[in-house]
Design an enzyme around this catalytic site. Structure first.
Site, PDB file in Angstrom:
ATOM      1  N   GLY A  12       0.844  -1.202   0.000  1.00  0.00           N
ATOM      2  CA  GLY A  12       0.000   0.000   0.000  1.00  0.00           C
ATOM      3  C   GLY A  12       0.871   1.241   0.000  1.00  0.00           C
ATOM      4  O   GLY A  12       0.526   2.268   0.575  1.00  0.00           O
ATOM      5  N   ALA A  13       2.014   1.122  -0.708  1.00  0.00           N
ATOM      6  CA  ALA A  13       3.032   2.182  -0.651  1.00  0.00           C
ATOM      7  C   ALA A  13       2.587   3.479  -1.314  1.00  0.00           C
ATOM      8  O   ALA A  13       3.166   4.533  -1.048  1.00  0.00           O
ATOM      9  CB  ALA A  13       4.311   1.683  -1.323  1.00  0.00           C
ATOM     10  N   GLY A  15      -0.470   4.647  -1.042  1.00  0.00           N
ATOM     11  CA  GLY A  15      -1.716   5.068  -0.375  1.00  0.00           C
ATOM     12  C   GLY A  15      -1.525   6.228   0.591  1.00  0.00           C
ATOM     13  O   GLY A  15      -0.414   6.696   0.858  1.00  0.00           O
ATOM     14  N   ASP A  16      -2.668   6.637   1.120  1.00  0.00           N
ATOM     15  CA  ASP A  16      -2.755   7.786   2.001  1.00  0.00           C
ATOM     16  C   ASP A  16      -2.009   7.580   3.328  1.00  0.00           C
ATOM     17  O   ASP A  16      -1.295   8.461   3.790  1.00  0.00           O
ATOM     18  CB  ASP A  16      -4.255   7.969   2.281  1.00  0.00           C
ATOM     19  N   ASP A 182      -3.611  -0.289  16.777  1.00  0.00           N
ATOM     20  CA  ASP A 182      -4.696   0.606  17.168  1.00  0.00           C
ATOM     21  C   ASP A 182      -3.967   1.913  17.444  1.00  0.00           C
ATOM     22  O   ASP A 182      -3.295   2.044  18.468  1.00  0.00           O
ATOM     23  CB  ASP A 182      -5.395   0.098  18.433  1.00  0.00           C
ATOM     24  N   HIS A 183      -4.071   2.857  16.536  1.00  0.00           N
ATOM     25  CA  HIS A 183      -3.142   3.998  16.633  1.00  0.00           C
ATOM     26  C   HIS A 183      -3.383   4.839  17.887  1.00  0.00           C
ATOM     27  O   HIS A 183      -2.511   5.589  18.301  1.00  0.00           O
ATOM     28  CB  HIS A 183      -3.150   4.843  15.354  1.00  0.00           C
ATOM     29  N   GLU A 221     -15.029  14.448  16.715  1.00  0.00           N
ATOM     30  CA  GLU A 221     -14.391  14.889  15.466  1.00  0.00           C
ATOM     31  C   GLU A 221     -15.252  15.933  14.795  1.00  0.00           C
ATOM     32  O   GLU A 221     -16.487  15.868  14.894  1.00  0.00           O
ATOM     33  CB  GLU A 221     -14.231  13.708  14.509  1.00  0.00           C
ATOM     34  N   ASP A 240     -16.202   1.541  13.865  1.00  0.00           N
ATOM     35  CA  ASP A 240     -15.045   2.332  13.449  1.00  0.00           C
ATOM     36  C   ASP A 240     -14.243   2.855  14.648  1.00  0.00           C
ATOM     37  O   ASP A 240     -13.023   2.931  14.589  1.00  0.00           O
ATOM     38  CB  ASP A 240     -15.536   3.514  12.595  1.00  0.00           C
ATOM     39  N   HIS A 245     -10.658   1.850  19.441  1.00  0.00           N
ATOM     40  CA  HIS A 245     -10.054   2.942  20.226  1.00  0.00           C
ATOM     41  C   HIS A 245     -10.743   3.145  21.581  1.00  0.00           C
ATOM     42  O   HIS A 245     -10.094   3.313  22.604  1.00  0.00           O
ATOM     43  CB  HIS A 245     -10.100   4.266  19.463  1.00  0.00           C
ATOM     44  N   LYS A 351     -12.717  19.029  17.559  1.00  0.00           N
ATOM     45  CA  LYS A 351     -11.941  17.793  17.476  1.00  0.00           C
ATOM     46  C   LYS A 351     -11.213  17.644  18.798  1.00  0.00           C
ATOM     47  O   LYS A 351     -10.379  18.498  19.158  1.00  0.00           O
ATOM     48  CB  LYS A 351     -10.933  17.912  16.322  1.00  0.00           C
TER      49      LYS A 351
HETATM   50  C1  BG6 Z   1      -9.699   6.044  12.627  1.00  0.00           C
HETATM   51  C2  BG6 Z   1     -11.105   6.046  12.130  1.00  0.00           C
HETATM   52  O1  BG6 Z   1      -9.387   4.805  13.214  1.00  0.00           O
HETATM   53  O2  BG6 Z   1      -9.529   7.079  13.593  1.00  0.00           O
HETATM   54  C3  BG6 Z   1     -11.476   7.403  11.565  1.00  0.00           C
HETATM   55  O3  BG6 Z   1     -11.258   5.054  11.119  1.00  0.00           O
HETATM   56  C4  BG6 Z   1     -11.179   8.503  12.545  1.00  0.00           C
HETATM   57  O4  BG6 Z   1     -12.849   7.432  11.190  1.00  0.00           O
HETATM   58  C5  BG6 Z   1      -9.764   8.375  13.094  1.00  0.00           C
HETATM   59  O5  BG6 Z   1     -11.340   9.745  11.887  1.00  0.00           O
HETATM   60  C6  BG6 Z   1      -9.515   9.369  14.220  1.00  0.00           C
HETATM   61  O6  BG6 Z   1      -8.167   9.349  14.585  1.00  0.00           O
HETATM   62  P1  BG6 Z   1      -7.447  10.600  15.229  1.00  0.00           P
HETATM   63  O7  BG6 Z   1      -6.083  10.143  15.568  1.00  0.00           O
HETATM   64  O8  BG6 Z   1      -7.486  11.696  14.191  1.00  0.00           O
HETATM   65  O9  BG6 Z   1      -8.272  11.000  16.431  1.00  0.00           O
END
Ligand code: BG6
Length: 495
Positions: A12-13, A15-16, A182-183, A221, A240, A245, A351
């Site tokens: 996926g190099a 990609g976004d 899970d970022h 958000e 999502d 998260h 946000k």
């Molecule tokens: C992603 C979701 O995991 O996290 C998105 O798929 C969401 O829909 C995003 O916008 C939010 O991440 P962050 O780091 O911008 O709060």
């Protein structure tokens, strides 16, 4: 990592995610000395691209998104860029993987890398299984060092699909080799929750149902679904954001102290929390404890925005939720009776990511005679956009005798000049390279989270008529406020 080196295979190099997060992360790691010159990145995607074009893409992404900027003629940048190669690949064709295996061996020889291979799949999850299988059949996993797989969410769509995906991956990789991103777990202040809890005498003794009234987690958000309508309309906020998260943040707030700072010990404690979540067994319980909403047209930060059903690639009759709030119970000794209120939504006024711990009132407050009511103590973890912690306590109004006012002790980490906190992806990528899986989700965590979420989804599918509309730019449906008001609480305003 520095001595042994690594080849990173980035699927996926073009990609976004790669351009916004991954190239900047690799560059920061390099600039900060976490990667030595013993590394290579192989960019993989379907479309043809030369190495020069690829390196140029990487350069652009760094200029736009990285914490450290590069100059095109900078010797450091030139040396860095030489480690990047591109290879067009049809991921369904095993022959391409055989060539990939040869490329990997060549790069390992060229840069003196000890056969360690990291496969990062920034791809749609329905492709994970074929990639894993072809990596095996194409011989790419035959290397003299370790190999690891890093994958993005969503991990499945529900428990059965997640189980199927897991079985496909585990037929090739062991659980210890799989790093599920899970970022949110890479965010500085989310990682700080455990430190604040377990390294301060001040908080841990109070961290239970005797002293805490409730915990509130907000992930709001302002964006809508942007160009992701096709994905989002089949997902919704519950899948999502909540399945991953939000439940992860609940576990961070609720878990017991691990016996050691070892990934498995920490993850074992998180699993215990997920096992203690009170599952909803009837549709009535879901309607009482869960609110789902969808945005209609409205104004966000002064700009008119269309309603969800008019967004690109969204079904005009969609009943997908863009807002989700719930009262979550952790049924164990520590938390019995303490609600965790969680909420997330698109097109909300700001946000922000914030966790508020609301403490119980003092039992016999002598100041109440002169003050109508006292504010409870609050401990707030600010995760985003500000990073910090603040504590709200009651103190005397200066100059008065008995008038009590709330004052805040505010630690703002992101306000401090010179603190350039690493991005979540940077930290996670580095952890994956050095083999620390603490901040990645283990399969049993994922499965339990799906189990919890699937019950809610099943109740909605049974035809519960409870999708509430809210105008873009508002704080969601009024029912989300009632959820707390019924218990005598309210959402604390975002600071
Ligand atoms: C992603 C979701 O995991 O996290 C998105 O798929 C969401 O829909 C995003 O916008 C939010 O991440 P962050 O780091 O911008 O709060």
């Amino acid at each position: 990592v520095r001595e042994q080196g690594v080849v990173i295979f980035l699927f996926g190099a073009t990609g976004d995610l790669a351009s916004r997060k991954l190239y900047p992360a690799i560059y920061s790691m390099y600039r900060e000395g976490k990667l030595s010159d013993k590394f290579a990145v192989v960019g993989l995607a379907r479309r043809p691209r030369t190495n020069e074009q690829f390196r140029d893409d990487v350069f652009q992404s760094i200029q736009e998104f990285a914490r450290h900027k590069a100059g095109a003629d900078d010797p450091e940048w030139i040396r860095f860029a030489e480690h990047f190669e591109y290879m067009p690949l049809d991921i369904h064709n095993v022959d391409g993987f055989r060539r990939l295996s040869e490329t990997a061996s060549r790069l390992e020889g060229q840069f003196g890398i000890a056969g360690n291979r990291l496969f990062y799949l920034a791809l749609a999850p329905d492709l994970f299984g074929s990639v894993a299988q072809n990596l095996l059949e194409g011989g790419v996993l035959e290397c003299s060092g370790w190999h690891r797989l890093v994958i993005e969410k969503p991990f499945g769509f529900d428990l059965p699909s997640a189980e199927k995906l897991n079985a496909e991956l585990q037929s090739v990789f062991t659980e210890k080799e799989i790093y599920r991103i899970d970022h949110y777990l890479g965010k500085e202040m989310v990682q700080n929750i455990n430190v604040v809890r377990f390294a301060n005498t001040l908080f841990e003794p109070l961290w239970n149902n005797k002293y805490i009234a409730n915990i509130q987690i907000t992930l709001s958000e302002t964006v809508g679904v942007e160009d992701r309508g096709g994905y989002y309309d089949h997902s919704g906020a519950l899948r999502d954001m909540a399945q991953n998260h939000m439940l992860q943040m609940v576990t961070m707030m609720a878990m017991e102290a691990p016996s050691r700072l070892h990934p498995e010990d920490i993850r074992d404690e998180k699993v215990k929390v997920l096992r203690s979540l009170r599952g909803f067994s009837t549709s009535e319980e879901v309607s009482q404890n869960v609110v789902r909403g969808q945005y209609t047209a409205g104004t966000v930060k002064g700009q008119e925005k269309p309603g969800y059903r008019s967004e690109d690639s969204v079904n005009p009759d969609s009943v997908t939720e863009t807002y989700f709030a719930a009262k979550v119970f952790v049924d164990n000794f520590r938390w019995a009776g303490v609600p965790f209120y969680i909420r997330t939504g698109k097109r909300l006024p700001v946000k922000t990511t914030e966790v508020v711990v609301e403490f119980k009132s003092i039992p016999d407050n002598v100041y109440l005679a002169k003050n109508k009511r006292l504010q409870p103590n609050l401990l707030v973890f600010r995760v985003h956009p500000l990073e910090g912690i603040y504590l709200k306590i009651n103190a005397k109004e200066p100059g008065s005798d008995e008038t009590i006012i709330p004052v805040a002790m505010d630690f703002c980490q992101s306000c401090q000049v010179g603190i350039n906190t690493p991005e979540a992806y940077e930290r996670l990528l580095f952890d994956a390279v050095r083999g620390d899986s603490t901040h990645f989700t283990r399969w049993d965590e994922v499965a339990l989270a799906w189990q919890y979420v699937d019950r809610i989804k099943a109740a909605w599918n049974e035809g519960a008529d409870d999708l509430r509309l809210y105008p873009a730019g508002s704080w969601g449906p009024k029912e989300s406020h009632e959820l707390l008001e019924r218990d005598g609480f309210h959402w604390w305003p975002i600071n």
